[in-house]
Design a protein around this motif. Sequence first.
Motif, PDB file in Angstrom:
ATOM      1  N   GLY A 121      36.817  18.053  48.126  1.00 12.82           N
ATOM      2  CA  GLY A 121      35.410  17.805  48.419  1.00 12.82           C
ATOM      3  C   GLY A 121      34.476  18.948  48.098  1.00 12.82           C
ATOM      4  O   GLY A 121      33.330  18.956  48.540  1.00 12.82           O
ATOM      5  N   PHE A 122      34.942  19.926  47.335  1.00 17.50           N
ATOM      6  CA  PHE A 122      34.099  21.073  46.983  1.00 17.50           C
ATOM      7  C   PHE A 122      33.868  21.087  45.480  1.00 17.50           C
ATOM      8  O   PHE A 122      34.816  21.183  44.703  1.00 17.50           O
ATOM      9  CB  PHE A 122      34.773  22.389  47.401  1.00 17.50           C
ATOM     10  N   GLN A 123      32.611  20.974  45.073  1.00 13.24           N
ATOM     11  CA  GLN A 123      32.263  21.006  43.652  1.00 13.24           C
ATOM     12  C   GLN A 123      31.839  22.417  43.269  1.00 13.24           C
ATOM     13  O   GLN A 123      30.871  22.955  43.811  1.00 13.24           O
ATOM     14  CB  GLN A 123      31.131  20.034  43.340  1.00 13.24           C
ATOM     15  N   VAL A 124      32.566  23.020  42.359  1.00 13.03           N
ATOM     16  CA  VAL A 124      32.241  24.358  41.878  1.00 13.03           C
ATOM     17  C   VAL A 124      31.035  24.260  40.950  1.00 13.03           C
ATOM     18  O   VAL A 124      31.024  23.473  40.007  1.00 13.03           O
ATOM     19  CB  VAL A 124      33.442  24.991  41.133  1.00 13.03           C
ATOM     20  N   THR A 125      30.009  25.068  41.233  1.00 13.27           N
ATOM     21  CA  THR A 125      28.804  25.080  40.391  1.00 13.27           C
ATOM     22  C   THR A 125      28.622  26.416  39.690  1.00 13.27           C
ATOM     23  O   THR A 125      27.727  26.570  38.882  1.00 13.27           O
ATOM     24  CB  THR A 125      27.548  24.782  41.237  1.00 13.27           C
ATOM     25  N   GLY A 126      29.465  27.374  40.006  1.00 10.15           N
ATOM     26  CA  GLY A 126      29.390  28.690  39.407  1.00 10.15           C
ATOM     27  C   GLY A 126      30.253  29.630  40.214  1.00 10.15           C
ATOM     28  O   GLY A 126      30.914  29.224  41.171  1.00 10.15           O
ATOM     29  N   TYR A 127      30.251  30.881  39.837  1.00 11.87           N
ATOM     30  CA  TYR A 127      30.998  31.867  40.611  1.00 11.87           C
ATOM     31  C   TYR A 127      30.392  33.245  40.388  1.00 11.87           C
ATOM     32  O   TYR A 127      29.660  33.481  39.440  1.00 11.87           O
ATOM     33  CB  TYR A 127      32.486  31.854  40.245  1.00 11.87           C
ATOM     34  N   ARG A 128      30.718  34.150  41.312  1.00 10.77           N
ATOM     35  CA  ARG A 128      30.299  35.537  41.222  1.00 10.77           C
ATOM     36  C   ARG A 128      31.534  36.413  41.391  1.00 10.77           C
ATOM     37  O   ARG A 128      32.453  36.052  42.111  1.00 10.77           O
ATOM     38  CB  ARG A 128      29.302  35.889  42.328  1.00 10.77           C
ATOM     39  N   LEU A 129      31.517  37.549  40.752  1.00  8.64           N
ATOM     40  CA  LEU A 129      32.612  38.491  40.873  1.00  8.64           C
ATOM     41  C   LEU A 129      32.043  39.865  41.160  1.00  8.64           C
ATOM     42  O   LEU A 129      31.115  40.312  40.471  1.00  8.64           O
ATOM     43  CB  LEU A 129      33.437  38.534  39.579  1.00  8.64           C
ATOM     44  N   GLU A 130      32.563  40.505  42.203  1.00  7.96           N
ATOM     45  CA  GLU A 130      32.207  41.878  42.523  1.00  7.96           C
ATOM     46  C   GLU A 130      33.479  42.699  42.558  1.00  7.96           C
ATOM     47  O   GLU A 130      34.475  42.290  43.169  1.00  7.96           O
ATOM     48  CB  GLU A 130      31.549  41.972  43.901  1.00  7.96           C
ATOM     49  N   VAL A 131      33.436  43.838  41.933  1.00  7.73           N
ATOM     50  CA  VAL A 131      34.530  44.793  42.005  1.00  7.73           C
ATOM     51  C   VAL A 131      34.106  45.824  43.041  1.00  7.73           C
ATOM     52  O   VAL A 131      33.017  46.408  42.942  1.00  7.73           O
ATOM     53  CB  VAL A 131      34.806  45.449  40.630  1.00  7.73           C
ATOM     54  N   LEU A 132      34.957  46.027  44.051  1.00  4.30           N
ATOM     55  CA  LEU A 132      34.626  46.917  45.156  1.00  4.30           C
ATOM     56  C   LEU A 132      35.238  48.287  44.966  1.00  4.30           C
ATOM     57  O   LEU A 132      36.345  48.402  44.427  1.00  4.30           O
ATOM     58  CB  LEU A 132      35.126  46.319  46.479  1.00  4.30           C
ATOM     59  N   GLY A 133      34.537  49.306  45.399  1.00  3.26           N
ATOM     60  CA  GLY A 133      35.036  50.673  45.294  1.00  3.26           C
ATOM     61  C   GLY A 133      33.943  51.634  45.701  1.00  3.26           C
ATOM     62  O   GLY A 133      33.020  51.272  46.429  1.00  3.26           O
ATOM     63  N   GLN A 134      34.045  52.865  45.227  1.00  4.41           N
ATOM     64  CA  GLN A 134      33.031  53.870  45.535  1.00  4.41           C
ATOM     65  C   GLN A 134      32.682  54.653  44.276  1.00  4.41           C
ATOM     66  O   GLN A 134      33.581  55.052  43.519  1.00  4.41           O
ATOM     67  CB  GLN A 134      33.527  54.822  46.620  1.00  4.41           C
TER      68      GLN A 134
END
Length: 138
Positions: A121-134
């Motif tokens: 029941g979840f339609q993907v409309t896009g995505y985001r990607l974050e790379v975490l660090g310092q």
Amino acid sequence: MQGALRAAGCRYTPQRAAVFEYLEAVDTHPTADEVYHAVRGRIPRISLATVYNALEALVAAKLATKLTHGDGAARYDCRGDSHYHLRDTATGEIRDLPTTFDPKLLERLDSQLVRRLANDGFQVTGYRLEVLGQFRPK
């Protein structure tokens, strides 16, 4: 910019133009407070509330994106293309990740993922990607 603001039901103002021009000129994704301090050099009498209103108008007009994370301050990005981000977990600073956006990344991670999500029941409309660090201090 004027047409996009009008289409979103927002007026064009010199303050909104100054905020947009600042967002276009920086490589980082500033907070409203950072935008406020930068734009005050150009428009000394601008208020923080006006900056917030300008940023929200730019988001409504799809001229900027509001990036939120937990309880931290929202940051703003006026880059219109799809791209990834680096987020400093200590400071909240966000920068663009210098690599090409892959619109098929989800399929490459798991070829059945989008189909399974749709079945749930979840339609993907896009995505985001974050790379975490310092980031290292300059």
